[in-house]
Write an enzyme that holds these catalytic residues in place. Structure first.
Site, PDB file in Angstrom:
ATOM      1  NE  ARG A  94      -4.197   7.912  -6.834  1.00 12.55           N
ATOM      2  CZ  ARG A  94      -4.156   6.986  -5.880  1.00 12.55           C
ATOM      3  NH1 ARG A  94      -4.410   7.319  -4.627  1.00 12.55           N
ATOM      4  NH2 ARG A  94      -3.878   5.729  -6.169  1.00 12.55           N
ATOM      5  CG  HIS A 148      -2.082   0.851   1.227  1.00 18.18           C
ATOM      6  ND1 HIS A 148      -2.474   1.590   0.143  1.00 18.18           N
ATOM      7  CD2 HIS A 148      -2.943   1.196   2.230  1.00 18.18           C
ATOM      8  CE1 HIS A 148      -3.525   2.342   0.469  1.00 18.18           C
ATOM      9  NE2 HIS A 148      -3.823   2.120   1.736  1.00 18.18           N
ATOM     10  CG  HIS A 154      -4.820   0.391  -8.181  1.00 17.01           C
ATOM     11  ND1 HIS A 154      -6.143   0.268  -7.860  1.00 17.01           N
ATOM     12  CD2 HIS A 154      -4.302   1.303  -7.327  1.00 17.01           C
ATOM     13  CE1 HIS A 154      -6.417   1.094  -6.866  1.00 17.01           C
ATOM     14  NE2 HIS A 154      -5.322   1.728  -6.515  1.00 17.01           N
ATOM     15  CG  ASP A 201       2.460   4.653  -3.713  1.00 16.64           C
ATOM     16  OD1 ASP A 201       2.352   5.771  -3.195  1.00 16.64           O
ATOM     17  OD2 ASP A 201       1.820   3.661  -3.330  1.00 16.64           O
TER      18      ASP A 201
HETATM   19  N1  CMX Z   1       4.821  -6.416  -9.980  1.00 20.69           N
HETATM   20  C1  CMX Z   1       4.826  -7.778 -10.039  1.00 20.69           C
HETATM   21  N2  CMX Z   1       3.748  -8.535  -9.850  1.00 20.69           N
HETATM   22  C2  CMX Z   1       2.587  -7.912  -9.639  1.00 20.69           C
HETATM   23  C3  CMX Z   1       2.487  -6.524  -9.595  1.00 20.69           C
HETATM   24  C4  CMX Z   1       3.653  -5.760  -9.767  1.00 20.69           C
HETATM   25  N3  CMX Z   1       3.676  -4.438  -9.697  1.00 20.69           N
HETATM   26  N4  CMX Z   1       1.199  -6.187  -9.347  1.00 20.69           N
HETATM   27  C5  CMX Z   1       0.523  -7.356  -9.243  1.00 20.69           C
HETATM   28  N5  CMX Z   1       1.363  -8.391  -9.398  1.00 20.69           N
HETATM   29  C6  CMX Z   1       1.056  -9.802  -9.257  1.00 20.69           C
HETATM   30  C7  CMX Z   1       0.512 -10.060  -7.855  1.00 20.69           C
HETATM   31  O1  CMX Z   1       1.563 -10.184  -6.905  1.00 20.69           O
HETATM   32  C8  CMX Z   1      -0.263 -11.343  -8.068  1.00 20.69           C
HETATM   33  O2  CMX Z   1       0.651 -12.418  -8.087  1.00 20.69           O
HETATM   34  P1  CMX Z   1       0.279 -13.855  -7.423  1.00 20.69           P
HETATM   35  O3  CMX Z   1      -0.874 -14.361  -8.254  1.00 20.69           O
HETATM   36  O4  CMX Z   1       1.541 -14.630  -7.580  1.00 20.69           O
HETATM   37  O5  CMX Z   1      -0.096 -13.573  -6.009  1.00 20.69           O
HETATM   38  C9  CMX Z   1      -0.820 -11.154  -9.480  1.00 20.69           C
HETATM   39  O6  CMX Z   1       0.010 -10.167 -10.120  1.00 20.69           O
HETATM   40  C10 CMX Z   1      -2.264 -10.659  -9.522  1.00 20.69           C
HETATM   41  O7  CMX Z   1      -2.346  -9.469  -8.743  1.00 20.69           O
HETATM   42  P2  CMX Z   1      -3.418  -8.328  -9.118  1.00 20.69           P
HETATM   43  O8  CMX Z   1      -4.767  -8.914  -8.998  1.00 20.69           O
HETATM   44  O9  CMX Z   1      -3.043  -7.697 -10.410  1.00 20.69           O
HETATM   45  O10 CMX Z   1      -3.130  -7.238  -7.996  1.00 20.69           O
HETATM   46  P3  CMX Z   1      -3.721  -7.211  -6.522  1.00 20.69           P
HETATM   47  O11 CMX Z   1      -5.068  -6.585  -6.591  1.00 20.69           O
HETATM   48  O12 CMX Z   1      -3.609  -8.534  -5.872  1.00 20.69           O
HETATM   49  O13 CMX Z   1      -2.701  -6.227  -5.796  1.00 20.69           O
HETATM   50  C11 CMX Z   1      -1.263  -4.321  -5.655  1.00 20.69           C
HETATM   51  C12 CMX Z   1      -2.658  -4.854  -6.084  1.00 20.69           C
HETATM   52  C13 CMX Z   1      -1.237  -2.802  -5.779  1.00 20.69           C
HETATM   53  C14 CMX Z   1      -1.033  -4.713  -4.184  1.00 20.69           C
HETATM   54  C15 CMX Z   1      -0.208  -4.981  -6.569  1.00 20.69           C
HETATM   55  O14 CMX Z   1      -0.397  -4.557  -7.910  1.00 20.69           O
HETATM   56  C16 CMX Z   1       1.230  -4.697  -6.140  1.00 20.69           C
HETATM   57  O15 CMX Z   1       1.766  -5.418  -5.307  1.00 20.69           O
HETATM   58  N6  CMX Z   1       1.856  -3.597  -6.708  1.00 20.69           N
HETATM   59  C17 CMX Z   1       3.185  -3.198  -6.283  1.00 20.69           C
HETATM   60  C18 CMX Z   1       3.111  -2.437  -4.974  1.00 20.69           C
HETATM   61  C19 CMX Z   1       2.455  -1.085  -5.148  1.00 20.69           C
HETATM   62  O16 CMX Z   1       2.777  -0.323  -6.054  1.00 20.69           O
HETATM   63  N7  CMX Z   1       1.558  -0.749  -4.229  1.00 20.69           N
HETATM   64  C20 CMX Z   1       0.933   0.584  -4.175  1.00 20.69           C
HETATM   65  C21 CMX Z   1      -0.527   0.586  -4.592  1.00 20.69           C
HETATM   66  C22 CMX Z   1      -1.122   1.978  -4.439  1.00 20.69           C
HETATM   67  C23 CMX Z   1      -1.365   2.255  -2.996  1.00 20.69           C
HETATM   68  O17 CMX Z   1      -2.315   1.711  -2.450  1.00 20.69           O
HETATM   69  O18 CMX Z   1      -0.581   2.971  -2.395  1.00 20.69           O
END
Ligand code: CMX
Length: 443
Positions: free
Chosen positions: A326, A270, A317, A372
């Site tokens: 943003r 997050h 996301h 972010d």
């Molecule tokens: N890099 C690599 N893998 C990613 C990814 C990324 N940026 N974003 C998603 N994935 C992966 C997930 O880890 C998940 O893998 P598993 O099936 O092995 O568990 C798969 O793709 C499916 O995930 P998703 O449905 O696309 O994403 P989620 O809704 O589960 O999670 C988020 C959303 C933001 C936590 C995720 O995209 C992520 O970890 N991003 C990187 C961290 C980040 O930038 N966070 C900030 C978000 C904004 C905020 O709230 O501040």
């Protein structure tokens, strides 16, 4: 203890394939209104929260009270000579859905100035913590420590009618909000600036005074206004907003609720992602020394991150399915004010390469950047280089949205939150047809 841990490890190893099988083979099976995948998978897409303060469209991004980010920034009054609106005006707008006049905003500005002083015991608490404590831990502890000030808790103990709840909640939210930038600035200067503090300027607005107490010159005040408004709200389902709503639903006051939400924001998936972006960029720079980054070296570094099982911070996301507006708003600011900054150029290069890499990787549902991916780079440019502080900035901004939400929660008498759990065995029984979803019962 070793035995307990051993047994637990064995149980986990036995249980994991059950959960994985349910998700893989029976994710679409319905258990009442939701599917097995939604029950296990963080309630993705389940429409069970209500807020009118902001709405997140997967393709358009956020609207605050019906206005897009550019519309919001254009509509709200600004301090004289500044490019970005008063955060106080945004608070008014989020609470009421109406754009305040300049005079109306100035009333709020003066009110917050009068409520700004941090209690001495909060300073004492912060000073008593080891200096290497993460600034988010300090920020959360400072908020929680002030719970003794809660007007809501006092009035509730005295006895209060339900339809009056919102009023002391509003007072608590206002008292809290007024102090947050000064608390954040105190933590920053205590930890990173030789413990030398700058007293507040009684004439400045909320974000302007934050810039002043942090010790950063113009246009950092506008960076702060932009940053706090952009991070304020992202509808109710994200971890920080939902936590604040959930905790407040037990009639816990704003201090308890916001402190809890800040703890959720501190997670690397997050709000902490903004510090992770800077960490990633700096590791990248260290690895390639003084070399000019190229699409090829960036692509290779991204793949290396993915191959090592880590996520690419700032990308992906849970709801959005396009570039976060943003991110775009910050990009526009950077294009105007810092087009030649080397880190900004690198962020742009990553933006060019990362979506394609994530698409090829094939896991993330959204390969586009979120808020972010950019924010740390602007902070770095203006001299805020202690990246473990970046999530505190997110927290100060996020407070504006979540506190507006819980004021409305109390106004509308939203009840205590209580979703229903089922066991893995129950899911397996539904998946195999042994029992029908309706046999799970509703309570
Ligand atoms: N890099 C690599 N893998 C990613 C990814 C990324 N940026 N974003 C998603 N994935 C992966 C997930 O880890 C998940 O893998 P598993 O099936 O092995 O568990 C798969 O793709 C499916 O995930 P998703 O449905 O696309 O994403 P989620 O809704 O589960 O999670 C988020 C959303 C933001 C936590 C995720 O995209 C992520 O970890 N991003 C990187 C961290 C980040 O930038 N966070 C900030 C978000 C904004 C905020 O709230 O501040």
């Amino acid at each position: 203890m070793a035995k307990l841990k051993e047994l637990l490890a064995q149980k986990i190893a036995e249980h994991r394939p059950r959960t994985q099988k349910l998700l893989k083979e029976h994710g679409d099976v319905k258990i009442g209104e939701v599917t097995i995948a939604q029950a296990i998978g963080g309630a993705r897409g389940v429409r069970c929260l209500v807020t009118d303060i902001s709405y997140l469209d997967p393709f358009e991004g956020i609207r605050f009270r019906g206005k897009t980010i550019p519309e919001t920034l254009a509509a709200l009054p600004k301090p004289e000579g500044c490019e970005y609106p008063f955060v106080e005006a945004h608070w008014w707008f989020l609470l009421t859905g109406e754009v305040p006049t300049y005079d109306e905003v100035m009333e709020v500005v003066k009110d917050w100035q009068a409520r700004r002083t941090i209690p001495q015991y909060v300073i004492d608490l912060l000073r008593a913590m080891p200096r290497d404590t993460h600034p988010m831990t300090m920020f959360s502890a400072a908020i929680l420590a002030m719970q003794r000030e809660s007007v809501f808790a006092k009035r509730y103990a005295q006895g209060m009618k339900k339809d009056e709840y919102w009023e002391p909640m509003f007072e608590d939210c206002t008292n809290l909000l007024a102090k947050l930038p000064s608390i954040a600035a105190y933590i920053y200067r205590m930890k990173y600036k030789g413990d030398e503090h700058i007293p507040p300027d009684p004439n400045l607005d909320w974000a302007g005074n934050f810039a002043h107490q942090m010790g950063f010159a113009k246009p950092y005040d506008d960076v702060a206004r932009m940053y706090f408004i952009l991070h304020s709200d992202h509808e109710s389902g994200n971890v920080s907003a939902h936590t604040v709503h959930l905790v407040a639903s037990a009639l816990s006051d704003a201090y308890y609720a916001l402190s809890a939400g800040i703890n959720g924001l501190a997670g690397p998936l997050h709000g902490l992602a903004n510090q992770e972006v800077l960490r990633w960029i700096q590791n990248f720079q260290a690895k390639f020394g003084g070399q000019e980054p190229t699409e090829e070296t960036v692509r290779e570094a991204l793949w290396e991150t993915l191959r090592s099982g880590q996520v690419i911070p700032g990308y992906g996301h849970a709801v959005l399915r396009k570039t976060d507006p943003r991110f775009t708003a910050q990009m526009e600011f950077a294009d105007k004010h810092m087009p030649d900054d080397p880190l900004f150029k690198l962020v742009k290069l990553i933006y060019k390469v990362a979506p394609q890499v994530l698409m090829e990787h094939g896991k993330a549902k959204n390969p586009w950047p979120n808020v972010d991916a950019h924010s740390g780079v602007i902070q770095w440019h203006y001299g805020l280089r202690e990246w473990d502080f970046y999530t505190v900035l997110f927290g100060v901004g996020r407070a504006v949205g979540v506190l507006a939400n819980i004021t409305w929660d109390r106004a509308l008498g939203y009840p205590i939150e209580r979703p229903k759990s089922v066991t893995t065995q129950m899911l397996e029984d539904v998946a195999s047809g042994k029992i029908k979803p309706e046999d799970l019962g509703s309570e």
